[in-house]
Design a protein around this motif. Structure first.
Motif, PDB file in Angstrom:
ATOM      1  N   LEU A   1      14.266  26.439  31.322  1.00 41.20           N
ATOM      2  CA  LEU A   1      13.289  27.049  32.228  1.00 41.20           C
ATOM      3  C   LEU A   1      13.944  28.176  33.014  1.00 41.20           C
ATOM      4  CD1 LEU A   1      10.441  26.951  33.575  1.00 41.20           C
ATOM      5  CD2 LEU A   1      11.436  25.369  35.255  1.00 41.20           C
ATOM      6  N   ARG A   2      13.319  29.339  33.008  1.00 40.38           N
ATOM      7  CA  ARG A   2      13.822  30.490  33.763  1.00 40.38           C
ATOM      8  C   ARG A   2      13.109  30.662  35.103  1.00 40.38           C
ATOM      9  NH1 ARG A   2      14.609  35.689  29.755  1.00 40.38           N
ATOM     10  NH2 ARG A   2      16.040  34.753  28.236  1.00 40.38           N
ATOM     11  N   TYR A   3      11.838  30.295  35.147  1.00 40.46           N
ATOM     12  CA  TYR A   3      11.018  30.549  36.341  1.00 40.46           C
ATOM     13  C   TYR A   3       9.803  29.651  36.288  1.00 40.46           C
ATOM     14  CZ  TYR A   3       7.482  33.017  39.194  1.00 40.46           C
ATOM     15  OH  TYR A   3       6.507  33.333  40.105  1.00 40.46           O
ATOM     16  N   ALA A   4       9.356  29.184  37.448  1.00 41.89           N
ATOM     17  CA  ALA A   4       8.118  28.398  37.491  1.00 41.89           C
ATOM     18  C   ALA A   4       7.449  28.577  38.842  1.00 41.89           C
ATOM     19  CB  ALA A   4       8.397  26.923  37.236  1.00 41.89           C
ATOM     20  N   GLU A   5       6.140  28.645  38.822  1.00 44.71           N
ATOM     21  CA  GLU A   5       5.342  28.711  40.044  1.00 44.71           C
ATOM     22  C   GLU A   5       4.082  27.888  39.834  1.00 44.71           C
ATOM     23  OE1 GLU A   5       5.343  29.077  43.426  1.00 44.71           O
ATOM     24  OE2 GLU A   5       6.076  31.131  43.128  1.00 44.71           O
ATOM     25  N   THR A   6       3.820  26.958  40.740  1.00 41.47           N
ATOM     26  CA  THR A   6       2.566  26.217  40.715  1.00 41.47           C
ATOM     27  C   THR A   6       1.655  26.790  41.790  1.00 41.47           C
ATOM     28  OG1 THR A   6       3.604  24.540  42.125  1.00 41.47           O
ATOM     29  CG2 THR A   6       3.473  24.076  39.767  1.00 41.47           C
ATOM     30  N   THR A   7       0.356  26.798  41.508  1.00 42.91           N
ATOM     31  CA  THR A   7      -0.575  27.457  42.414  1.00 42.91           C
ATOM     32  C   THR A   7      -1.894  26.707  42.507  1.00 42.91           C
ATOM     33  OG1 THR A   7      -1.797  28.836  40.816  1.00 42.91           O
ATOM     34  CG2 THR A   7       0.340  29.656  41.555  1.00 42.91           C
TER      35      THR A   7
ATOM     36  N   ALA B   1       5.100  29.693  33.953  1.00 35.64           N
ATOM     37  CA  ALA B   1       6.496  29.388  33.670  1.00 35.64           C
ATOM     38  C   ALA B   1       7.056  30.337  32.618  1.00 35.64           C
ATOM     39  CB  ALA B   1       6.648  27.943  33.199  1.00 35.64           C
ATOM     40  N   ALA B   2       8.341  30.635  32.735  1.00 41.16           N
ATOM     41  CA  ALA B   2       9.052  31.437  31.742  1.00 41.16           C
ATOM     42  C   ALA B   2      10.154  30.583  31.131  1.00 41.16           C
ATOM     43  CB  ALA B   2       9.644  32.690  32.382  1.00 41.16           C
ATOM     44  N   TRP B   3      10.334  30.726  29.815  1.00 35.54           N
ATOM     45  CA  TRP B   3      11.222  29.845  29.053  1.00 35.54           C
ATOM     46  C   TRP B   3      12.161  30.649  28.171  1.00 35.54           C
ATOM     47  CZ3 TRP B   3      10.343  24.851  30.463  1.00 35.54           C
ATOM     48  CH2 TRP B   3       9.100  24.566  31.041  1.00 35.54           C
ATOM     49  N   GLU B   4      13.287  30.022  27.862  1.00 32.78           N
ATOM     50  CA  GLU B   4      14.214  30.640  26.913  1.00 32.78           C
ATOM     51  C   GLU B   4      13.558  30.800  25.548  1.00 32.78           C
ATOM     52  OE1 GLU B   4      17.096  31.882  27.500  1.00 32.78           O
ATOM     53  OE2 GLU B   4      17.511  31.120  29.513  1.00 32.78           O
TER      54      GLU B   4
ATOM     55  N   ASP C   1       5.593  19.759  43.782  1.00 33.97           N
ATOM     56  CA  ASP C   1       6.408  19.152  42.724  1.00 33.97           C
ATOM     57  C   ASP C   1       6.637  20.069  41.536  1.00 33.97           C
ATOM     58  OD1 ASP C   1       6.369  16.893  44.283  1.00 33.97           O
ATOM     59  OD2 ASP C   1       4.629  16.031  43.269  1.00 33.97           O
ATOM     60  N   ARG C   2       6.665  21.367  41.744  1.00 37.26           N
ATOM     61  CA  ARG C   2       6.862  22.276  40.622  1.00 37.26           C
ATOM     62  C   ARG C   2       8.244  22.087  40.000  1.00 37.26           C
ATOM     63  NH1 ARG C   2       7.814  28.175  43.534  1.00 37.26           N
ATOM     64  NH2 ARG C   2       8.869  27.397  45.387  1.00 37.26           N
ATOM     65  N   PRO C   3       8.368  22.326  38.693  1.00 33.32           N
ATOM     66  CA  PRO C   3       9.674  22.221  38.045  1.00 33.32           C
ATOM     67  C   PRO C   3      10.605  23.331  38.512  1.00 33.32           C
ATOM     68  CG  PRO C   3       8.031  23.069  36.526  1.00 33.32           C
ATOM     69  CD  PRO C   3       7.288  22.657  37.757  1.00 33.32           C
ATOM     70  N   HIS C   4      11.908  23.087  38.420  1.00 30.74           N
ATOM     71  CA  HIS C   4      12.911  24.058  38.854  1.00 30.74           C
ATOM     72  C   HIS C   4      13.887  24.342  37.714  1.00 30.74           C
ATOM     73  CE1 HIS C   4      11.769  24.061  43.120  1.00 30.74           C
ATOM     74  NE2 HIS C   4      11.515  22.777  42.950  1.00 30.74           N
ATOM     75  N   PRO C   5      14.309  25.610  37.579  1.00 30.28           N
ATOM     76  CA  PRO C   5      15.235  25.942  36.499  1.00 30.28           C
ATOM     77  C   PRO C   5      16.513  25.116  36.519  1.00 30.28           C
ATOM     78  CG  PRO C   5      14.292  27.942  37.412  1.00 30.28           C
ATOM     79  CD  PRO C   5      13.836  26.808  38.294  1.00 30.28           C
ATOM     80  N   GLY C   6      16.959  24.732  37.701  1.00 32.37           N
ATOM     81  CA  GLY C   6      18.209  23.985  37.780  1.00 32.37           C
ATOM     82  C   GLY C   6      18.166  22.617  37.133  1.00 32.37           C
ATOM     83  N   ASN C   7      16.992  22.004  37.046  1.00 34.20           N
ATOM     84  CA  ASN C   7      16.919  20.662  36.465  1.00 34.20           C
ATOM     85  C   ASN C   7      15.940  20.564  35.301  1.00 34.20           C
ATOM     86  OD1 ASN C   7      14.397  20.636  37.775  1.00 34.20           O
ATOM     87  ND2 ASN C   7      15.258  19.619  39.587  1.00 34.20           N
TER      88      ASN C   7
END
Length: 246
Positions: free
Chosen positions: A31-37, A58-61, A21-27
């Protein structure tokens, strides 16, 4: 651009659900990038998996985008009882195409020798998995024994994504661990601090000879804000306190 790292003990079932259920930049605005681990401890030997602790990179504007995520997103609510840190990129070695790292000119020129966070990112070549684990085990043991490292965690999203996150009491202390000197040496120039026993440098040499990863990056950050606790303390505050000690 800013980066955030989130860690929370939420139980094995919820941590595994977070992988899906990691977040996605499209929605997720900003958000520029996300990875859950999944996570594990950094020590000599194989990483000690901690299935109940989930992580988000995560990377953000900007900070406003992260603030919205923390206030509104279900993933943020799931991780809310843990710890997170906001990071300003300072330097990057290598590249990570899913998350191009923007470094502000002022940040790159910052000479303050305060606490520093390090994020390593790799997309593993499966044929090199065993040599990577062997080499990384030796370097991890050396890092875990270094008193300048205040906090560390291994991160993975099987089968290919591997990463580490650590906080050090100062940039010079981290560089002495990584390179044997307070700054990366220029090619062909030796220093009196260098030692064949520096396992981190041995890993770099092995990677250069036959890469462990399809793609890899080593990113340094200035941690500038954090919230919550990790293993009973706040790591950035602990790093700042350690930096003032002789």
């Amino acid at each position: 651009m800013i980066v955030s790292v989130h860690l929370a003990d939420i139980g094995a079932r919820a941590a595994l659900a977070a992988l899906r259920d990691r977040p996605h930049p499209g929605n997720t605005p900003g958000l520029r990038y996300a990875e859950t681990t999944i996570t594990g401890g950094i020590a000599a030997g194989l990483p000690k998996v901690r299935l109940g602790r989930a992580a988000l990179i995560a990377a953000w504007e900007d900070d406003a985008a992260l603030d919205r995520f923390l206030a509104e997103d279900p993933t943020a609510r799931r991780l809310a009882r843990g710890w997170h840190v906001r990071l300003q990129p300072l330097r990057v070695s290598g590249s990570w195409s899913p998350m191009p790292v923007d470094i502000a000119p002022a940040a790159a020129l910052d000479d303050e020798d305060g606490p520093v966070a390090v994020l390593t990112l790799g997309r593993l070549r499966l044929r090199r998995a065993v040599p990577f684990l062997r080499a990384n085990s030796r370097a991890s043991g050396q890092a875990a024994a270094d008193p300048s490292m205040v906090a560390s965690i291994a991160l993975a999203r099987p089968p290919r994504f591997v990463a580490t996150f650590s906080i050090w009491r100062s940039e010079s202390a981290m560089s002495r661990y990584a390179y044997g000197t307070a700054q990366p040496r220029q090619r062909g120039v030796a220093t009196r601090h260098e030692s064949a026993g520096n396992q981190h440098k041995q890993v770099i040499k092995q990677h250069q000879a036959d890469p462990f990863h399809h793609e890899a990056a080593f990113v340094r950050f200035r941690p500038y804000a954090s919230q919550g606790t990790l293993d009973g303390r706040e790591p950035v505050a602990a790093a700042m306190a350690a930096a003032t000690q002789p």
